[in-house]
Design a protein around this motif. Structure first.
Motif, PDB file in Angstrom:
ATOM      1  N   GLU A   6       0.862  -1.178   0.000  1.00 20.45           N
ATOM      2  CA  GLU A   6       0.000   0.000   0.000  1.00 20.45           C
ATOM      3  C   GLU A   6       0.904   1.236   0.000  1.00 20.45           C
ATOM      4  O   GLU A   6       2.119   1.112   0.250  1.00 20.45           O
ATOM      5  N   PRO A   7       0.371   2.426  -0.234  1.00 19.84           N
ATOM      6  CA  PRO A   7       1.233   3.619  -0.277  1.00 19.84           C
ATOM      7  C   PRO A   7       1.943   3.934   1.034  1.00 19.84           C
ATOM      8  O   PRO A   7       2.816   4.809   1.067  1.00 19.84           O
ATOM      9  N   PHE A   8       1.606   3.226   2.098  1.00 23.82           N
ATOM     10  CA  PHE A   8       2.192   3.507   3.409  1.00 23.82           C
ATOM     11  C   PHE A   8       2.720   2.247   4.105  1.00 23.82           C
ATOM     12  O   PHE A   8       3.174   2.322   5.248  1.00 23.82           O
ATOM     13  N   GLN A   9       2.684   1.101   3.429  1.00 22.66           N
ATOM     14  CA  GLN A   9       3.180  -0.112   4.072  1.00 22.66           C
ATOM     15  C   GLN A   9       3.509  -1.179   3.023  1.00 22.66           C
ATOM     16  O   GLN A   9       2.998  -1.151   1.898  1.00 22.66           O
ATOM     17  N   ALA A  10       4.368  -2.118   3.406  1.00 18.11           N
ATOM     18  CA  ALA A  10       4.734  -3.228   2.536  1.00 18.11           C
ATOM     19  C   ALA A  10       4.826  -4.498   3.372  1.00 18.11           C
ATOM     20  O   ALA A  10       5.423  -4.498   4.459  1.00 18.11           O
ATOM     21  N   LEU A  11       4.238  -5.568   2.850  1.00 15.55           N
ATOM     22  CA  LEU A  11       4.281  -6.883   3.486  1.00 15.55           C
ATOM     23  C   LEU A  11       4.875  -7.864   2.487  1.00 15.55           C
ATOM     24  O   LEU A  11       4.346  -8.030   1.384  1.00 15.55           O
ATOM     25  N   TYR A  12       5.993  -8.491   2.854  1.00  9.51           N
ATOM     26  CA  TYR A  12       6.673  -9.433   1.967  1.00  9.51           C
ATOM     27  C   TYR A  12       6.843 -10.779   2.666  1.00  9.51           C
ATOM     28  O   TYR A  12       7.006 -10.853   3.893  1.00  9.51           O
ATOM     29  N   VAL A  13       6.871 -11.858   1.851  1.00  8.47           N
ATOM     30  CA  VAL A  13       7.075 -13.202   2.390  1.00  8.47           C
ATOM     31  C   VAL A  13       7.833 -14.028   1.359  1.00  8.47           C
ATOM     32  O   VAL A  13       7.610 -13.894   0.156  1.00  8.47           O
ATOM     33  N   THR A  14       8.768 -14.851   1.840  1.00 10.13           N
ATOM     34  CA  THR A  14       9.526 -15.733   0.940  1.00 10.13           C
ATOM     35  C   THR A  14       9.814 -17.070   1.614  1.00 10.13           C
ATOM     36  O   THR A  14      10.091 -17.117   2.824  1.00 10.13           O
ATOM     37  N   PRO A  15       9.801 -18.165   0.838  1.00 12.50           N
ATOM     38  CA  PRO A  15      10.223 -19.461   1.373  1.00 12.50           C
ATOM     39  C   PRO A  15      11.677 -19.786   1.021  1.00 12.50           C
ATOM     40  O   PRO A  15      12.176 -20.852   1.384  1.00 12.50           O
ATOM     41  N   LYS A  16      12.389 -18.877   0.334  1.00 12.60           N
ATOM     42  CA  LYS A  16      13.695 -19.208  -0.224  1.00 12.60           C
ATOM     43  C   LYS A  16      14.874 -18.808   0.656  1.00 12.60           C
ATOM     44  O   LYS A  16      15.983 -19.333   0.485  1.00 12.60           O
ATOM     45  N   LEU A  17      14.677 -17.892   1.595  1.00 15.81           N
ATOM     46  CA  LEU A  17      15.791 -17.373   2.399  1.00 15.81           C
ATOM     47  C   LEU A  17      15.664 -17.804   3.854  1.00 15.81           C
ATOM     48  O   LEU A  17      14.597 -18.200   4.318  1.00 15.81           O
ATOM     49  N   ASN A  18      16.779 -17.664   4.593  1.00 13.43           N
ATOM     50  CA  ASN A  18      16.706 -17.828   6.046  1.00 13.43           C
ATOM     51  C   ASN A  18      16.509 -16.459   6.679  1.00 13.43           C
ATOM     52  O   ASN A  18      16.484 -15.433   5.990  1.00 13.43           O
ATOM     53  N   SER A  19      16.386 -16.412   7.981  1.00 18.32           N
ATOM     54  CA  SER A  19      16.039 -15.165   8.655  1.00 18.32           C
ATOM     55  C   SER A  19      17.131 -14.108   8.506  1.00 18.32           C
ATOM     56  O   SER A  19      16.841 -12.913   8.340  1.00 18.32           O
ATOM     57  N   THR A  20      18.391 -14.524   8.560  1.00 20.12           N
ATOM     58  CA  THR A  20      19.488 -13.569   8.409  1.00 20.12           C
ATOM     59  C   THR A  20      19.498 -12.962   7.015  1.00 20.12           C
ATOM     60  O   THR A  20      19.654 -11.743   6.833  1.00 20.12           O
ATOM     61  N   GLU A  21      19.328 -13.814   6.006  1.00 15.85           N
ATOM     62  CA  GLU A  21      19.315 -13.345   4.615  1.00 15.85           C
ATOM     63  C   GLU A  21      18.139 -12.412   4.356  1.00 15.85           C
ATOM     64  O   GLU A  21      18.278 -11.396   3.668  1.00 15.85           O
ATOM     65  N   SER A  22      16.988 -12.750   4.921  1.00 18.76           N
ATOM     66  CA  SER A  22      15.799 -11.925   4.712  1.00 18.76           C
ATOM     67  C   SER A  22      15.984 -10.540   5.321  1.00 18.76           C
ATOM     68  O   SER A  22      15.698  -9.519   4.674  1.00 18.76           O
ATOM     69  N   ALA A  23      16.474 -10.482   6.546  1.00 19.78           N
ATOM     70  CA  ALA A  23      16.677  -9.186   7.200  1.00 19.78           C
ATOM     71  C   ALA A  23      17.708  -8.349   6.460  1.00 19.78           C
ATOM     72  O   ALA A  23      17.562  -7.122   6.324  1.00 19.78           O
ATOM     73  N   ALA A  24      18.736  -9.012   5.926  1.00 21.32           N
ATOM     74  CA  ALA A  24      19.796  -8.277   5.240  1.00 21.32           C
ATOM     75  C   ALA A  24      19.297  -7.677   3.925  1.00 21.32           C
ATOM     76  O   ALA A  24      19.577  -6.511   3.612  1.00 21.32           O
ATOM     77  N   THR A  25      18.551  -8.445   3.162  1.00 20.98           N
ATOM     78  CA  THR A  25      18.109  -7.944   1.857  1.00 20.98           C
ATOM     79  C   THR A  25      17.017  -6.888   1.991  1.00 20.98           C
ATOM     80  O   THR A  25      16.880  -6.025   1.121  1.00 20.98           O
ATOM     81  N   MET A  26      16.284  -6.922   3.092  1.00 17.83           N
ATOM     82  CA  MET A  26      15.234  -5.938   3.319  1.00 17.83           C
ATOM     83  C   MET A  26      15.739  -4.672   4.021  1.00 17.83           C
ATOM     84  O   MET A  26      14.957  -3.769   4.314  1.00 17.83           O
TER      85      MET A  26
END
Length: 572
Positions: free
Chosen positions: A348-368
């Motif tokens: 939305e213009p004020f928020q983003a919700l993303y989900v992936t099954p391909k990364l681990n928690s460290t990788e997800s936090a780093a790329t985001m």
């Protein structure tokens, strides 16, 4: 289940309807009713109990208790889905061309003015008759009746239809909502296929809704791709139009995963369509759209193992509109990389919700990190800043935590416009800048919202097995612009709402190829045959003529539709 019906059945059905054949005899209706086990019913607009006055031919009566239930349930999609006479976007139960309607205010459901005199409850586009479908025979009897009498047929499942394809004035509806069976077979073999084709599959009746399917999958430790709306029927128009969801980036659209359909074609044949028999029909149903090639009674979809998911969420205050451009710039700069990493989600213009099954928690936090850094930078002056990076054990957990209590507006009039935005628009500094400009211009021209849906099958190649537009495979976002209006307004205002949302999408049309999602599209989508189906339309039309030579099933912007048909007389 709380469904409004009428005890004055034969009195009401013999009154005829100004837009449908008026010479169907009472004996013909009675014979049809007997042939379907007494499940031919009167279609009553959901708000009828709140009106003291009703137009000619409108069944039902004023009822304070039932009206209170309607006012309480208005805006609740799970309530609406149980009412035959309810449509999630209420203009599709109205006749917009004549402003004949029967609705209360979605903005203030306790306001008595819309249902008080001089306002009168009118039938609008709510089919005056419907069959509560329980098996193939019900559909076959309805098809025969329609051919004999000329009464038009429509297929209605849950009423989640942004283009009015499940309603028509003076029609007979096939209500598939009560086909809600669910079963799981770890070694499902499509009928007629060798045992080597066995795959884990969930078979679901046409009326099975997403919230129940997600719970069923969770109970069986599997993953099923679904959309985000709790009350959508996953075997209906959702899957036949494409069917996107949060996991589509890596697992595919609904059409990529369907293994088999059970369908009654317009000629009355009860067929099984899969990769081993009726393969042309199977291909057409995998993207050609619902309500046109036949009436699907059930489908079987591929089940995947239960999977751990990484979730990223970032938000700031909705009122902090000065932050939106910078937000879009971060998203546009990083979205191709995130798509390659398997992320799907909703923006939305004020928020983003993303989900992936391909990364681990460290990788997800780093790329985001770029997203989190930008939103965090707003915190000194914005108390609405939120940041979340978390791991969840299943899609069911993600659905319950982030999707089950959200969703599109219900009980309102809505006009949508949509565009698939390809990776090419993200590839250079100039194209990214042009995309952000177009997003900001679109946002400035919508009356409700602009949603960027990162649910495209970017990592699932086009094998030629589906009939959706090829543009899905190279798209990063599916952009949806939404506008609307409340209660009953003059025709000029309704037309202005549709024109306005179309003009808002024009800013995105100007920089993208013709590609749109048929289930959520502008009802006046230009070049819709290419936008919805790419190069596939000619073949789809051939298949349509093969299985429906008399064009018995027709709907707005569906394959082979005739815009001059009286069934479309209520469109504006």
């Amino acid at each position: 289940m709380f469904v409004f019906t009428s005890i004055l059945f034969w009195a009401s059905v013999t009154l005829g309807h100004p837009y449908g054949p008026a010479d169907v005899s009472p004996e013909q209706w009675k014979a049809l009713n007997a042939s379907v086990g007494g499940r031919l019913n009167v279609g009553i607009p959901v708000a009828r109990p709140c009106f003291t006055e009703a137009g000619t031919g409108v069944a039902g009566s004023t009822n304070a208790i039932e009206c209170a239930a309607v006012r309480q349930g208005w805006g609740n999609s799970l309530f609406f889905v149980e009412q035959f006479g309810a449509y999630q976007n209420v203009q599709w139960g109205s006749c917009q061309a004549t402003t004949q309607t029967c609705v209360i205010s979605g903005a203030n459901t306790s306001d008595p003015a819309p249902s008080n005199p001089p306002n009168v409850c009118q039938q609008g586009s709510v089919p005056p008759h419907y069959i509560d479908v329980r098996d193939a025979s019900d559909v076959q009897k309805a098809l025969k009746f329609s051919k004999q009498t000329g009464v038009p047929l429509v297929v209605k499942n849950t009423g989640h239809d942004y283009k009015g394809r499940s309603s028509a004035p003076g029609s007979l509806a096939l209500w598939t909502h009560n086909l809600q069976s669910l079963s799981y077979n770890a070694s499902f073999v499509p009928a007629g296929c060798p045992a080597s084709h066995a795959k884990p599959g969930v078979t679901m009746g046409a009326g099975s809704i997403i919230t129940n399917i997600v719970a069923f999958a969770e109970a069986n430790d599997i993953t099923v791709v679904t959309g985000a709306e709790t009350s959508v029927g996953a075997s209906g128009g959702w899957v036949m139009g494409g069917g996107h969801g949060a996991l589509s980036n890596t697992l595919g659209l609904g059409v990529d995963r369907v293994l088999e359909f059970k369908i009654v074609t317009p000629t009355g044949a009860f067929l099984t369509a899969n990769e081993c028999q009726n393969t042309d029909l199977f291909w057409a149903l995998r993207g050609g759209g619902g309500g046109t090639f036949g009436v699907v009674l059930e489908s079987t979809t591929l089940a995947s193992p239960k999977m751990t998911l990484q979730v990223a969420f970032a938000a700031f205050s909705r009122t902090n509109t000065n932050a939106t451009r910078g937000f879009y710039e971060v998203l546009v700069e990083n979205s191709v990389r995130w798509a390659e990493q398997g992320f799907g989600g909703y923006i939305e213009p004020f928020q983003a919700l993303y989900v992936t099954p391909k990364l681990n928690s460290t990788e997800s936090a780093a790329t985001m990190k770029p997203l989190f850094d930008y939103v965090t930078s707003l915190a000194p002056t914005d108390p609405g800043v939120q940041i979340l990076s978390t791991e969840l054990p299943s899609y069911g957990a993600f659905f319950q935590n982030f999707l089950a209590n959200s969703g599109a507006p219900v009980g309102e009039n809505a006009a949508l416009g949509t565009r698939l935005i390809p990776a090419a628009n993200f590839n250079s500094t100039a194209s990214r800048s042009a995309l952000v400009d177009a997003l900001m211009q679109t946002l400035a021209h919508v009356t409700f919202d602009l949603t960027l849906i990162a649910t495209t099958p970017y990592n699932v190649p086009d094998t030629g097995a589906t009939s959706v537009t090829e543009a899905w495979r190279t798209a990063i976002w599916h952009a949806v612009a939404e506008g609307g209006w409340d209660a009953s307004v003059p025709i000029a205002d309704e037309k202005a709402a549709y024109t306005g949302i179309s003009q808002a999408v024009d800013f995105l049309r100007a920089i993208t190829p013709d590609a749109a999602y048929q289930n959520e599209a502008d009802i006046h989508e230009p070049n819709h045959e290419v936008s919805f189906w790419g190069t596939h339309y000619a073949r789809l039309l051939q298949i349509k003529k093969k299985y429906d030579p008399d064009n018995v099933l027709s709907c707005w912007h569906c394959v082979g539709y005739d815009p001059s048909s009286p069934r479309f007389s209520c469109y504006v």
